[in-house]
Write an enzyme that holds these catalytic residues in place. Structure first.
Site, PDB file in Angstrom:
ATOM      1  N   SER A 185      51.782  33.801  40.522  1.00 41.14           N
ATOM      2  CA  SER A 185      51.321  35.075  41.104  1.00 41.14           C
ATOM      3  C   SER A 185      50.106  35.527  40.317  1.00 41.14           C
ATOM      4  CB  SER A 185      52.413  36.127  40.973  1.00 41.14           C
ATOM      5  OG  SER A 185      52.514  36.542  39.607  1.00 41.14           O
ATOM      6  N   ASP A 186      49.359  36.469  40.865  1.00 41.88           N
ATOM      7  CA  ASP A 186      48.330  37.061  40.044  1.00 41.88           C
ATOM      8  C   ASP A 186      48.997  38.153  39.195  1.00 41.88           C
ATOM      9  OD1 ASP A 186      44.813  37.601  40.772  1.00 41.88           O
ATOM     10  OD2 ASP A 186      45.927  37.745  38.905  1.00 41.88           O
ATOM     11  N   TRP A 187      48.207  38.708  38.294  1.00 38.56           N
ATOM     12  CA  TRP A 187      48.716  39.607  37.252  1.00 38.56           C
ATOM     13  C   TRP A 187      49.509  40.777  37.846  1.00 38.56           C
ATOM     14  CZ3 TRP A 187      47.151  39.254  31.902  1.00 38.56           C
ATOM     15  CH2 TRP A 187      47.607  40.295  31.112  1.00 38.56           C
TER      16      TRP A 187
END
Ligand code: GLC
Length: 747
Positions: A282-284
């Site tokens: 996932s992104d941050w």
């Protein structure tokens, strides 16, 4: 059905293992293809979830974190400083129960220590070789400091210069982004992930992130399925074919579905249809952010949706580590999804050789190696685009008193561009330093910034800048953007030069001295006015550590610029989107347009022209995709079809003659565009299908041959099946997307 397909994926993942001996629970991995399965079968639920939990650690870590790592509750760490890596690795590799090593990641986007041009600048080289080399060098330097995974290449198609992350992209074209994205992956990953200096790549941000409404970062996107498949997914398909070890889901919600929870695109398309065997991160904090999106009620639901959609590693939201245990207790069928995710992570670690070599042996001699700096300089030289040249460049031998003016003439931090964490500004060679150190001929450099930085609103330096200009033979004016004005979360609604830069141009222009503009920015800027006041304009997308020598060698004629625009330049922000590969519409604008001030007063209410253009700014960009001048001239002739076997071998070949009719050796990027004139869905007026860099001496001629296959002429129709349809095709070959020799053929 879905469980069956996941079990199938698990067996595929294991069957592809290249087993290596590991120090973990006495699994004899050499030659045993069930290495990861055996490991998985020994793991507790907590240890499995631990492999999906990613932390960002800076500085010395606290006891809580050490305890979690010892308990096998952390699988990967990003941003940890090299000096802590081995000691933290020991917590996992020596003190945890199964001794599964940690995977260290970092954003090594366009260089680690030796900084290359930002990806948009690398795209302007149209040179897969130098792009691959740049990624290889970045991987070598990063690997030597313990990094095994980078979150690059960024493959978001970007047609909107307001979007700050266009700087990290490879531009507006799916084909160029596909070719150069694959080259970056090859550079990062080398021949095998287990090789020394190979690091795992991460194709990001999957998918459509660059179509943020209004060019405002993180904003919603509304990409319909046909456009998604024909344009935005294209570079990611190429990344999967190039063997990208990982993908990163993007922040945006597309048509209301956050990509972090988009089962159709992540699991059905990427993992099942494309058979992607690697890891999706996932992104941050993006899993948690599905609550803000209004797509999940709470962190529990967000974790469930992410796992079901196909997110394997949770970057920094802690949703997985806090919620998966109870979710699986409530629904044991989720264990299949969990096992699939964990196996992907174990496989990536195994392929990287981490089980065998979890520790880093630093090699500082590789950082800023002379050969690395040399490559960075070549990349910078090829990244600059000559936008205008009224015979000012290269600088004439009699012009030796050079006024070097402007806020970007000596800006070592800003010249590096966005997404630079480890490159050091004191290694940057700026244009001022390069010109002062130039030995190719005797120069007298007069330096006066005029403005301290690009957003400077103080006029106190303008007078001295003008006085300096007046003492010179020619003015070199360095303008653009500080690096912080592009990149993540740095969108701009107005693309004019910031601060008083335009005023500085006007004041210098009044001196009547020959004026060369050199722009360094993270995006296209609307500089039509400034260009009109200059005799020559050289445009660079933050060129990195060696930008200065590159600029000096170009201005002084040691290098003939060959860069081509990877993105269309708008005349005005209001024209955006203004990309070349647009549809024709039912009312395309005519060649000749009325000028706003020619429209008669009280004009009758007949709509002017009844076609698609702006009364004030027409419809053409300031510069088209693929545009770039040279110090020499190239002539195209004899464009022809040499072989049409589309219905037998599935291939069609073209040839064209290219001659250098000028006085300098130069490199032309020959571009081949195609239009599918009529189809079951309207197709773009043209699309780049091939390009080739061709270097020719003055007077030299070369025949360039391109071969297309039916897949190049195919597209995804309403049914999202890729197909080629019978009918007329047009093709152009030339120096940019706005012109060229034309041919037609039928399929
Ligand atoms: C950021 C970016 C992503 C980057 C990640 C880790 O928010 O969107 O591109 O790789 O976080 O730094």
């Amino acid at each position: 059905m879905r469980t069956l397909s996941i079990l199938l994926v698990i067996s595929i993942i294991c069957s592809e293992f290249i087993p290596v001996s590991g120090s973990q629970a006495n699994a004899n991995s050499s030659g045993n293809s069930d290495f990861c399965l055996q490991l998985l079968q020994q793991m507790t639920l907590e240890e499995k979830i631990g492999q999906l939990h990613q932390l960002s650690l800076r500085g010395d870590i606290g006891e809580e974190t050490k305890k979690a790592i010892r308990a096998g509750k952390v699988g990967s760490v990003i941003n940890i400083e090299p000096r802590y890596m081995n000691q933290v690795q020991e917590l996992a590799e020596k003190e945890s129960r199964l001794k599964i090593p940690l995977l260290y990641g970092r954003d090594v986007i366009h260089g680690y220590k030796t900084i290359f041009p930002i990806p948009l600048g690398q795209a302007a080289t149209f040179n897969p070789g130098i792009v691959r080399e740049g990624a290889r060098i970045a991987a070598t330097e990063a690997y030597s400091e313990g990094i095994r995974w980078t979150f690059a290449p960024m493959l978001d198609i970007s047609k909107d210069a307001r979007w700050g992350r266009i700087a990290e992209s490879l531009g507006e074209d799916p084909y160029l982004s596909s070719v150069l994205g694959a080259a970056m992956i090859e550079g990062f990953q080398g021949k095998s992930l287990a090789d020394k200096y190979s690091i795992a790549a991460c194709a990001k941000h999957f998918v459509g992130y660059g179509a943020a409404e209004g060019g405002r970062d993180y904003n919603s996107t509304n990409i319909p399925p046909v456009l998604m498949h024909n344009v935005y997914l294209a570079p990611f398909r190429a990344a999967n074919q190039a063997g990208a070890a990982s993908f990163m889901a993007s922040f945006n919600d597309n048509d209301g579905i956050p990509l972090t929870g988009d089962t159709e695109l992540l699991r059905n398309v990427l993992k099942n249809k494309w058979q992607f065997p690697g890891v999706v991160v996932s992104d941050w904090n993006a899993i948690n952010e599905m609550i803000k999106h209004g797509f999940a009620t709470n962190r529990t639901e967000a974790a469930l949706k992410a796992l079901q959609a196909g997110i394997d590693i949770d970057m920094m939201s802690s949703a997985y580590t806090n919620e998966l245990q109870q979710l699986i207790a409530a629904d044991s069928s989720l264990m299949t999804l969990l096992d699939d995710a964990v196996l992907r992570v174990l496989r990536m670690k195994q392929q990287l050789g981490l089980f065998e070599k979890p520790y880093n042996e630093a090699n500082p001699s590789l950082l800023y190696a002379a050969s690395h700096l040399e490559s960075a300089r070549q990349a910078a030289e090829e990244s600059f685009v000559l936008l205008k040249n009224n015979n000012l460049l290269p600088l004439k031998p009699e012009w030796n008193t050079l006024a070097v003016i402007g806020p970007m003439a000596d800006a070592p931090h800003d010249q590096l561009g966005t997404w630079v964490f480890d490159g050091e500004k004191d290694k940057t060679i700026t244009p001022l330093r390069a010109l002062r150190e130039y030995t190719g001929r005797k120069l007298r450099i007069l330096y006066e910034p005029g403005l301290e930085y690009t957003r400077d609103l103080s006029r106190k330096g303008l007078k001295k800048a003008v006085e300096t200009a007046q003492k010179s033979d020619i003015v070199l004016l360095f303008l653009g953007e500080e690096s912080i004005l592009s990149g993540e979360a740095h969108s701009m609604a107005d693309l004019n030069l910031v601060g008083l830069q335009s005023e500085l141009v006007a004041e210098i222009s009044k001196t009547g001295k020959p004026l060369v503009l050199v722009v360094m920015a993270g995006r296209p800027l609307t500089i039509e006015k400034e260009i009109e006041q200059a005799g020559a304009v050289l445009y660079g997308f933050h060129p990195g550590t060696m930008g200065g020598p590159a600029i000096a060698r170009i201005l002084l004629g040691d290098v003939n610029p060959s860069g081509k625009l990877p993105v269309s330049f708008p005349r005005h922000t209001g024209q955006i989107p203004v990309h070349y590969n647009h549809n024709n519409t039912g009312r395309p604008a005519p060649e000749k347009l009325p000028s706003l001030y020619e429209i008669p007063r009280e004009a009758k209410q007949t709509s002017l022209g009844n076609t698609s253009f702006y009364l004030d700014y027409g419809f053409r960009p300031l510069f088209p995709f693929g545009y770039g001048l040279s110090y020499t001239r190239f002539e195209y002739s004899d464009f022809k079809i040499t072989r049409n076997e589309l219905h037998s071998s599935g291939e069609i070949s073209f040839s064209v003659k290219l001659r250098n009719t000028g006085n300098y050796t130069g490199t032309e990027v020959v571009q081949l565009y195609v239009q599918d004139v009529v189809a079951s869905v309207a197709r773009p007026v043209k699309e780049l299908k091939r390009f080739e860099r061709v270097q020719l001496k003055p007077g030299e001629q070369k025949e360039v041959v391109f071969t297309l296959i039916t897949d190049d002429l195919s597209f995804y129709g309403r049914d999202l099946v890729k197909t080629i349809e019978k009918g007329l095709f047009r093709t152009w070959v030339g120096t940019d997307s706005s012109q060229g020799l034309q041919l037609e053929f039928k399929y």
